[in-house]
Design a protein around this motif. Structure first.
Motif, PDB file in Angstrom:
ATOM      1  N   TRP A   1       0.826  -1.215   0.000  1.00  0.00           N
ATOM      2  CA  TRP A   1       0.000   0.000   0.000  1.00  0.00           C
ATOM      3  C   TRP A   1       0.857   1.261   0.000  1.00  0.00           C
ATOM      4  O   TRP A   1       0.521   2.256  -0.647  1.00  0.00           O
ATOM      5  N   ASP A   2       1.952   1.215   0.715  1.00  0.00           N
ATOM      6  CA  ASP A   2       2.827   2.388   0.819  1.00  0.00           C
ATOM      7  C   ASP A   2       3.772   2.536  -0.359  1.00  0.00           C
ATOM      8  O   ASP A   2       4.499   3.535  -0.459  1.00  0.00           O
ATOM      9  N   ASP A   3       3.764   1.568  -1.264  1.00  0.00           N
ATOM     10  CA  ASP A   3       4.609   1.612  -2.460  1.00  0.00           C
ATOM     11  C   ASP A   3       3.790   2.204  -3.600  1.00  0.00           C
ATOM     12  O   ASP A   3       2.839   1.576  -4.075  1.00  0.00           O
ATOM     13  N   PRO A   4       4.102   3.423  -4.063  1.00  0.00           N
ATOM     14  CA  PRO A   4       3.282   4.068  -5.104  1.00  0.00           C
ATOM     15  C   PRO A   4       3.195   3.263  -6.392  1.00  0.00           C
ATOM     16  O   PRO A   4       2.227   3.402  -7.140  1.00  0.00           O
ATOM     17  N   GLU A   5       4.183   2.433  -6.680  1.00  0.00           N
ATOM     18  CA  GLU A   5       4.141   1.620  -7.896  1.00  0.00           C
ATOM     19  C   GLU A   5       3.263   0.384  -7.728  1.00  0.00           C
ATOM     20  O   GLU A   5       2.757  -0.163  -8.713  1.00  0.00           O
ATOM     21  N   LYS A   6       3.075  -0.056  -6.488  1.00  0.00           N
ATOM     22  CA  LYS A   6       2.373  -1.328  -6.275  1.00  0.00           C
ATOM     23  C   LYS A   6       0.939  -1.184  -5.769  1.00  0.00           C
ATOM     24  O   LYS A   6       0.154  -2.129  -5.878  1.00  0.00           O
ATOM     25  N   ARG A   7       0.584  -0.017  -5.221  1.00  0.00           N
ATOM     26  CA  ARG A   7      -0.744   0.117  -4.612  1.00  0.00           C
ATOM     27  C   ARG A   7      -1.858  -0.207  -5.599  1.00  0.00           C
ATOM     28  O   ARG A   7      -2.699  -1.083  -5.340  1.00  0.00           O
ATOM     29  N   ASP A   8      -1.883   0.490  -6.744  1.00  0.00           N
ATOM     30  CA  ASP A   8      -2.936   0.245  -7.733  1.00  0.00           C
ATOM     31  C   ASP A   8      -2.928  -1.197  -8.215  1.00  0.00           C
ATOM     32  O   ASP A   8      -3.978  -1.807  -8.413  1.00  0.00           O
ATOM     33  N   VAL A   9      -1.743  -1.725  -8.415  1.00  0.00           N
ATOM     34  CA  VAL A   9      -1.615  -3.079  -8.960  1.00  0.00           C
ATOM     35  C   VAL A   9      -2.123  -4.109  -7.949  1.00  0.00           C
ATOM     36  O   VAL A   9      -2.814  -5.062  -8.305  1.00  0.00           O
ATOM     37  N   ALA A  10      -1.805  -3.915  -6.688  1.00  0.00           N
ATOM     38  CA  ALA A  10      -2.272  -4.841  -5.653  1.00  0.00           C
ATOM     39  C   ALA A  10      -3.794  -4.819  -5.553  1.00  0.00           C
ATOM     40  O   ALA A  10      -4.441  -5.871  -5.456  1.00  0.00           O
ATOM     41  N   VAL A  11      -4.372  -3.618  -5.589  1.00  0.00           N
ATOM     42  CA  VAL A  11      -5.825  -3.501  -5.548  1.00  0.00           C
ATOM     43  C   VAL A  11      -6.448  -4.167  -6.763  1.00  0.00           C
ATOM     44  O   VAL A  11      -7.425  -4.919  -6.664  1.00  0.00           O
ATOM     45  N   ASN A  12      -5.868  -3.918  -7.921  1.00  0.00           N
ATOM     46  CA  ASN A  12      -6.377  -4.509  -9.156  1.00  0.00           C
ATOM     47  C   ASN A  12      -6.340  -6.029  -9.099  1.00  0.00           C
ATOM     48  O   ASN A  12      -7.288  -6.713  -9.506  1.00  0.00           O
ATOM     49  N   PHE A  13      -5.247  -6.564  -8.585  1.00  0.00           N
ATOM     50  CA  PHE A  13      -5.101  -8.022  -8.509  1.00  0.00           C
ATOM     51  C   PHE A  13      -6.168  -8.634  -7.605  1.00  0.00           C
ATOM     52  O   PHE A  13      -6.823  -9.617  -7.973  1.00  0.00           O
ATOM     53  N   VAL A  14      -6.387  -8.047  -6.425  1.00  0.00           N
ATOM     54  CA  VAL A  14      -7.379  -8.591  -5.514  1.00  0.00           C
ATOM     55  C   VAL A  14      -8.784  -8.439  -6.096  1.00  0.00           C
ATOM     56  O   VAL A  14      -9.613  -9.348  -5.984  1.00  0.00           O
ATOM     57  N   GLU A  15      -9.055  -7.299  -6.734  1.00  0.00           N
ATOM     58  CA  GLU A  15     -10.361  -7.109  -7.370  1.00  0.00           C
ATOM     59  C   GLU A  15     -10.618  -8.180  -8.419  1.00  0.00           C
ATOM     60  O   GLU A  15     -11.733  -8.704  -8.544  1.00  0.00           O
ATOM     61  N   TYR A  16      -9.585  -8.488  -9.179  1.00  0.00           N
ATOM     62  CA  TYR A  16      -9.732  -9.503 -10.229  1.00  0.00           C
ATOM     63  C   TYR A  16      -9.984 -10.877  -9.625  1.00  0.00           C
ATOM     64  O   TYR A  16     -10.896 -11.595 -10.035  1.00  0.00           O
ATOM     65  N   MET A  17      -9.190 -11.236  -8.612  1.00  0.00           N
ATOM     66  CA  MET A  17      -9.282 -12.568  -8.024  1.00  0.00           C
ATOM     67  C   MET A  17     -10.546 -12.750  -7.181  1.00  0.00           C
ATOM     68  O   MET A  17     -10.907 -13.887  -6.846  1.00  0.00           O
ATOM     69  N   THR A  18     -11.223 -11.645  -6.843  1.00  0.00           N
ATOM     70  CA  THR A  18     -12.449 -11.739  -6.039  1.00  0.00           C
ATOM     71  C   THR A  18     -13.665 -11.222  -6.805  1.00  0.00           C
ATOM     72  O   THR A  18     -14.689 -10.888  -6.203  1.00  0.00           O
ATOM     73  N   SER A  19     -13.562 -11.156  -8.115  1.00  0.00           N
ATOM     74  CA  SER A  19     -14.671 -10.668  -8.934  1.00  0.00           C
ATOM     75  C   SER A  19     -15.770 -11.719  -9.053  1.00  0.00           C
ATOM     76  O   SER A  19     -15.577 -12.903  -8.768  1.00  0.00           O
ATOM     77  N   ASN A  20     -16.946 -11.277  -9.511  1.00  0.00           N
ATOM     78  CA  ASN A  20     -18.083 -12.186  -9.680  1.00  0.00           C
ATOM     79  C   ASN A  20     -17.790 -13.290 -10.686  1.00  0.00           C
ATOM     80  O   ASN A  20     -18.417 -14.353 -10.645  1.00  0.00           O
ATOM     81  N   GLU A  21     -16.858 -13.033 -11.592  1.00  0.00           N
ATOM     82  CA  GLU A  21     -16.539 -14.023 -12.609  1.00  0.00           C
ATOM     83  C   GLU A  21     -15.530 -15.061 -12.125  1.00  0.00           C
ATOM     84  O   GLU A  21     -15.567 -16.219 -12.538  1.00  0.00           O
ATOM     85  N   ILE A  22     -14.622 -14.647 -11.258  1.00  0.00           N
ATOM     86  CA  ILE A  22     -13.553 -15.543 -10.815  1.00  0.00           C
ATOM     87  C   ILE A  22     -13.953 -16.350  -9.582  1.00  0.00           C
ATOM     88  O   ILE A  22     -13.654 -17.545  -9.490  1.00  0.00           O
ATOM     89  N   VAL A  23     -14.633 -15.735  -8.632  1.00  0.00           N
ATOM     90  CA  VAL A  23     -14.987 -16.428  -7.395  1.00  0.00           C
ATOM     91  C   VAL A  23     -15.733 -17.748  -7.648  1.00  0.00           C
ATOM     92  O   VAL A  23     -15.413 -18.766  -7.022  1.00  0.00           O
TER      93      VAL A  23
END
Length: 468
Positions: free
Chosen positions: A363-385
């Protein structure tokens, strides 16, 4: 863990869910208005648009650790989802997934202590998360939503487990679990025993075990010297209710403490009746599982993840479902654990005990924050779950209907079994952890052989628990 509602799910197309918010948009949203060099939205009414030069986003390598490994049936699903996410985003995953055991739990705890924790962690939301939550090493869902308002918005918040530390919610769940009784119907047929149903009682179970033993088979596949966990849990549950099962006794003498003693003595009774394999005290869990799949034992209590293990045992190549011996798999089913007292057979141990954490380090890494959120959103989406949850449970607000043609026969039987479940209760052993369990877990051989009383073993464990 909290009590969970079951959702039977259909695997859908693996696409990235688009989220929008009033303050900061998810990284999956590609519809933002163009920006000027000053960073404000470009004018559209008669003024020429001045767009800043588009800079190619730098690919980010995300460090991810999950328990989707080994015989976990979702390991292939996880690997495919990661590849699809990498292909769609251009980012990469440094994966360190491993099967959860005490060694891996110790490794994860050590990584957080040493500052070498991953960016995203799929992990337990009970006591195993306490240390890094107490240390402020992971982000709460509410804090993430301050920047990404739509984060986990497709989930029923009431079904997301809260931390034991501060009552906040950190882990976005994917699939839940249940623990039930798998059955080898070949053995039952040979012994003249019917497949247990939803009203199965402990007395009926004892009578069936006697018939199975007389027919020359082991009634119960269990290694009491290695993994007594499931029988420890359910025999204690049989002297409690879903409402109080997770209450830790204050002392061995109180009502709850005596329920633990009575439950463990039920395991001793099964041992004395010779319903476990003859080598139950020296065998490994793998040994007794093999006996179950090779038609030498009738009943096996285990978790929903064992559906994949049994299917793998019915394949000539455990890693290739195309080699499945469907006739062999059809001889296995799953049903309810025999009930006793106020616990109905249809009251199962289960819940949504794991989920995706975003660490503060990411979260504190400006390069990784968006990417980490995106990854979790993808892995917990209605299509993937749904691909992961299959015959288990999820926290999705909207669960698709089940297309049973997508699943093997044991998965379908698991879905049918789950449709009759009356409650899911967390495992008390997930609260009663560490050294306090040693006297009854590792000490089970001494208890069932009469070298140590169940009362003394429970007393020792409770003293350690309350001393910490």
């Amino acid at each position: 863990m909290k009590k969970r509602t079951m959702a039977l799910l259909l695997a859908g197309a693996m696409t990235t869910t688009v989220f929008t918010g009033c303050s900061k948009q998810s990284t999956t949203d590609t519809t933002a208005a163009p920006k000027t060099e000053a960073g404000t939205e470009a004018k559209t009414e008669g003024e020429a648009k001045t767009e800043a030069p588009t800079e190619a986003k730098k690919a980010v390598a995300l460090n991810v650790m999950t328990t989707f490994a080994g015989e976990d049936g979702n390991a292939p699903n996880y690997q495919k989802a990661v590849k699809d996410w990498e292909a769609s985003t251009g980012n990469t995953v440094n994966d360190s997934s491993a099967v959860s055991d005490e060694t891996v739990k110790a490794r994860v705890a050590s990584d957080f202590q040493m500052g070498s924790e991953p960016d995203v962690l799929f992990w337990f939301n009970g006591a195993d998360a306490n240390s890094f939550i107490e240390a402020g090493k992971v982000m709460s869902i509410d804090d993430i939503r301050k920047e990404y308002p739509e984060y986990a918005s497709n989930m029923n918040d009431d079904l997301i487990a809260a931390s034991l530390v501060d009552g906040k919610k950190y882990a976005v769940p994917v699939n839940g679990f249940w623990e039930a009784m798998f059955v080898n119907t070949t053995v039952l047929e040979a012994a003249g025993v019917a497949v247990p149903g939803p009203d199965y009682t402990w007395d009926q179970f004892l009578a069936d075990c006697e018939k199975i033993k007389e027919a020359g088979y082991s009634p119960i596949a269990a290694a009491l010297g290695n993994i007594p966990h499931y029988w420890w849990e359910y025999t204690i549950f049989n002297h409690n209710t879903p409402a109080n099962h997770c209450d830790i006794p204050e002392t061995v003498e109180d009502t709850q403490g005596q329920s633990w003693v009575a439950g463990i003595n039920d395991v001793k009774d099964l041992y004395e009746k010779e319903y476990f394999p003859k080598n139950t005290l020296s065998a490994t869990d793998d040994d007794t599982f093999l006996a179950f799949t090779e038609d030498k034992a009738a009943f096996l209590i285990d978790g929903s993840w064992k559906v994949g293990g049994i299917a793998g045992a019915c394949q000539s190549d455990p890693n290739d479902p195309a080699t499945m011996d469907t006739e062999k798999l059809d001889k296995f089913t799953v049903t309810y654990v025999p009930g006793k007292g106020d616990r109905k057979a249809t009251d199962l141990i289960g819940g949504l005990s794991m989920g995706y954490y975003i660490t503060k380090k990411a979260w504190d890494d400006p390069e990784k924050r968006d990417v980490a959120v995106n990854f979790v959103e993808y892995m917990t989406s209605n299509e993937i779950v749904p691909i992961f949850a299959q015959h288990t449970a999820s926290a999705l607000k909207e669960a698709p209907a089940v297309d049973q043609s997508q699943f093997n026969s044991l998965q379908v039987k698991a879905m049918d079994m789950m449709s009759g479940v009356t409650s899911l209760t967390p495992a008390v052993q997930d609260i009663f952890q560490g050294e306090c369990r040693t006297s009854t877990f590792d000490g089970m051989p001494q208890i069932v052989t009469g070298k140590v009383t169940a009362e003394d073993a429970v007393k020792e464990g409770l003293e350690i628990y309350h001393a910490n």
